[in-house]
Design a protein around this motif. Structure first.
Motif, PDB file in Angstrom:
ATOM      1  N   PHE A 173       0.824  -1.194   0.000  1.00  0.00           N
ATOM      2  CA  PHE A 173       0.000   0.000   0.000  1.00  0.00           C
ATOM      3  C   PHE A 173       0.870   1.260   0.000  1.00  0.00           C
ATOM      4  O   PHE A 173       1.999   1.246   0.504  1.00  0.00           O
ATOM      5  CB  PHE A 173      -0.865   0.062   1.281  1.00  0.00           C
ATOM      6  N   TRP A 174       0.310   2.313  -0.563  1.00  0.00           N
ATOM      7  CA  TRP A 174       0.809   3.663  -0.324  1.00  0.00           C
ATOM      8  C   TRP A 174      -0.357   4.474   0.241  1.00  0.00           C
ATOM      9  O   TRP A 174      -1.452   4.486  -0.332  1.00  0.00           O
ATOM     10  CB  TRP A 174       1.321   4.330  -1.603  1.00  0.00           C
ATOM     11  N   TYR A 175      -0.080   5.121   1.366  1.00  0.00           N
ATOM     12  CA  TYR A 175      -1.034   6.028   1.975  1.00  0.00           C
ATOM     13  C   TYR A 175      -0.464   7.440   1.925  1.00  0.00           C
ATOM     14  O   TYR A 175       0.761   7.631   1.941  1.00  0.00           O
ATOM     15  CB  TYR A 175      -1.296   5.650   3.445  1.00  0.00           C
ATOM     16  N   VAL A 176      -1.360   8.422   1.929  1.00  0.00           N
ATOM     17  CA  VAL A 176      -0.949   9.812   1.888  1.00  0.00           C
ATOM     18  C   VAL A 176      -1.641  10.583   3.011  1.00  0.00           C
ATOM     19  O   VAL A 176      -2.789  10.296   3.361  1.00  0.00           O
ATOM     20  CB  VAL A 176      -1.261  10.452   0.515  1.00  0.00           C
ATOM     21  N   GLN A 177      -0.902  11.515   3.587  1.00  0.00           N
ATOM     22  CA  GLN A 177      -1.465  12.374   4.631  1.00  0.00           C
ATOM     23  C   GLN A 177      -1.234  13.816   4.225  1.00  0.00           C
ATOM     24  O   GLN A 177      -0.113  14.337   4.337  1.00  0.00           O
ATOM     25  CB  GLN A 177      -0.814  12.079   5.983  1.00  0.00           C
ATOM     26  N   TYR A 178      -2.277  14.456   3.716  1.00  0.00           N
ATOM     27  CA  TYR A 178      -2.188  15.869   3.361  1.00  0.00           C
ATOM     28  C   TYR A 178      -2.216  16.698   4.645  1.00  0.00           C
ATOM     29  O   TYR A 178      -2.767  16.262   5.656  1.00  0.00           O
ATOM     30  CB  TYR A 178      -3.328  16.258   2.428  1.00  0.00           C
ATOM     31  N   PRO A 179      -1.634  17.877   4.621  1.00  0.00           N
ATOM     32  CA  PRO A 179      -1.576  18.704   5.834  1.00  0.00           C
ATOM     33  C   PRO A 179      -2.947  18.869   6.479  1.00  0.00           C
ATOM     34  O   PRO A 179      -3.899  19.297   5.840  1.00  0.00           O
ATOM     35  CB  PRO A 179      -1.013  20.025   5.315  1.00  0.00           C
ATOM     36  N   HIS A 235      -6.803  13.393   7.396  1.00  0.00           N
ATOM     37  CA  HIS A 235      -6.629  11.993   7.747  1.00  0.00           C
ATOM     38  C   HIS A 235      -5.667  11.323   6.779  1.00  0.00           C
ATOM     39  O   HIS A 235      -5.525  11.739   5.633  1.00  0.00           O
ATOM     40  CB  HIS A 235      -7.955  11.226   7.604  1.00  0.00           C
ATOM     41  N   LEU A 236      -5.075  10.251   7.206  1.00  0.00           N
ATOM     42  CA  LEU A 236      -4.371   9.369   6.272  1.00  0.00           C
ATOM     43  C   LEU A 236      -5.396   8.731   5.352  1.00  0.00           C
ATOM     44  O   LEU A 236      -6.472   8.315   5.789  1.00  0.00           O
ATOM     45  CB  LEU A 236      -3.651   8.250   7.042  1.00  0.00           C
ATOM     46  N   GLN A 237      -5.055   8.638   4.088  1.00  0.00           N
ATOM     47  CA  GLN A 237      -5.970   8.007   3.137  1.00  0.00           C
ATOM     48  C   GLN A 237      -5.185   7.165   2.150  1.00  0.00           C
ATOM     49  O   GLN A 237      -4.016   7.409   1.882  1.00  0.00           O
ATOM     50  CB  GLN A 237      -6.809   9.062   2.399  1.00  0.00           C
ATOM     51  N   LEU A 238      -5.869   6.176   1.594  1.00  0.00           N
ATOM     52  CA  LEU A 238      -5.233   5.255   0.669  1.00  0.00           C
ATOM     53  C   LEU A 238      -4.984   5.929  -0.666  1.00  0.00           C
ATOM     54  O   LEU A 238      -5.868   6.559  -1.229  1.00  0.00           O
ATOM     55  CB  LEU A 238      -6.125   4.023   0.467  1.00  0.00           C
TER      56      LEU A 238
END
Lengths: 113, 114
Positions: A34-40, A43-46
């Motif tokens: 998986f790669w998850y992203v957390q924008y400033p 929430h963390l999202q897939l």
């Protein structure tokens, strides 16, 4: 034990530059990646996932990742980044759908307009 | 809107005090997780539960305990808080059916231990 390493702690790019974030994992059996992203401030999202089949997977916002089993790698790519891609990116691995998910240390991406 | 609710959002706590972080999900996911996020270390798994009534230790379980009395709730307890437990704590859940181990995260609980 499972483990995940990410090659870069902090990456700074100009808009329209190409992006590749490295991820290597350590696990002896079948893996889900998986790669998850957390924008400033969010929430963390897939971003994308690999379970089986085509090793090149496409995710949201133009991101893709390639699973190379022989290299235990799952690198994230985007041909042209935007300022809105500024975020923290996490690679993660689990052994099966019933296994715990282990994350890497994260890569902070800053995109300069 | 279906999702995960964490409480409190933020808390300052004196060392030695007991603290419980609450996590509730309304998606009927069978698996739940607690992670802590620290700068340069990413997310580290504290404890997890694959189904109600069962729990397991993650990468950094010491000083923390969890319970899973039902499907929806997964509280994390710090029996006697220490400054090294200052962190942002994320609860997550997944349905963990075959091919579906995708995590949904809560908004996080920021804990400061003085």
């Amino acid at each position: 034990a499972q483990s995940v390493s990410q090659h870069n702690h902090h990456v700074i790019l100009s808009e329209a530059a190409s992006l590749e974030l490295g991820c290597n994992y350590s696990y002896g059996g079948t893996v889900n990646l998986f790669w998850y992203v957390q924008y400033p401030g969010q929430h963390l999202q897939l971003l994308l996932k690999y379970f089986s089949g085509d090793p090149l997977v496409k995710g949201i916002k133009g991101f893709e990742a390639e699973f190379i089993k022989s290299k235990f790698s799952f690198n994230l790519r985007k041909p042209s980044v935007q300022w809105s891609d500024t975020a923290e990116y996490f690679c993660a691995v689990s052994g099966t759908s019933y296994d715990k998910v282990i994350f890497g240390p994260g890569t902070s991406l800053s995109v300069i307009p | 809107i279906a999702g995960i609710t964490q409480a409190p959002t933020s808390q300052i706590l004196a060392a030695g005090r007991r603290m419980t972080l609450r996590c509730t999900q309304d998606m009927r996911h069978n698996a739940m997780y607690w992670y802590r996020q620290d700068l340069g270390l990413g997310l580290r798994l504290i404890h997890y539960s694959n189904t109600a009534g069962t729990t397991g230790k993650g990468e950094v379980p010491d000083g923390y305990s969890v319970s899973r009395a039902n499907t929806d709730d997964f509280p994390l307890t710090l029996a006697s808080a220490v400054p090294s437990q200052t962190s942002v704590y994320f609860c997550a859940s997944s349905s963990n059916r075959a091919g579906a181990n995708v995590l949904t995260f809560g908004a996080g609980s920021r804990l400061t231990v003085l």
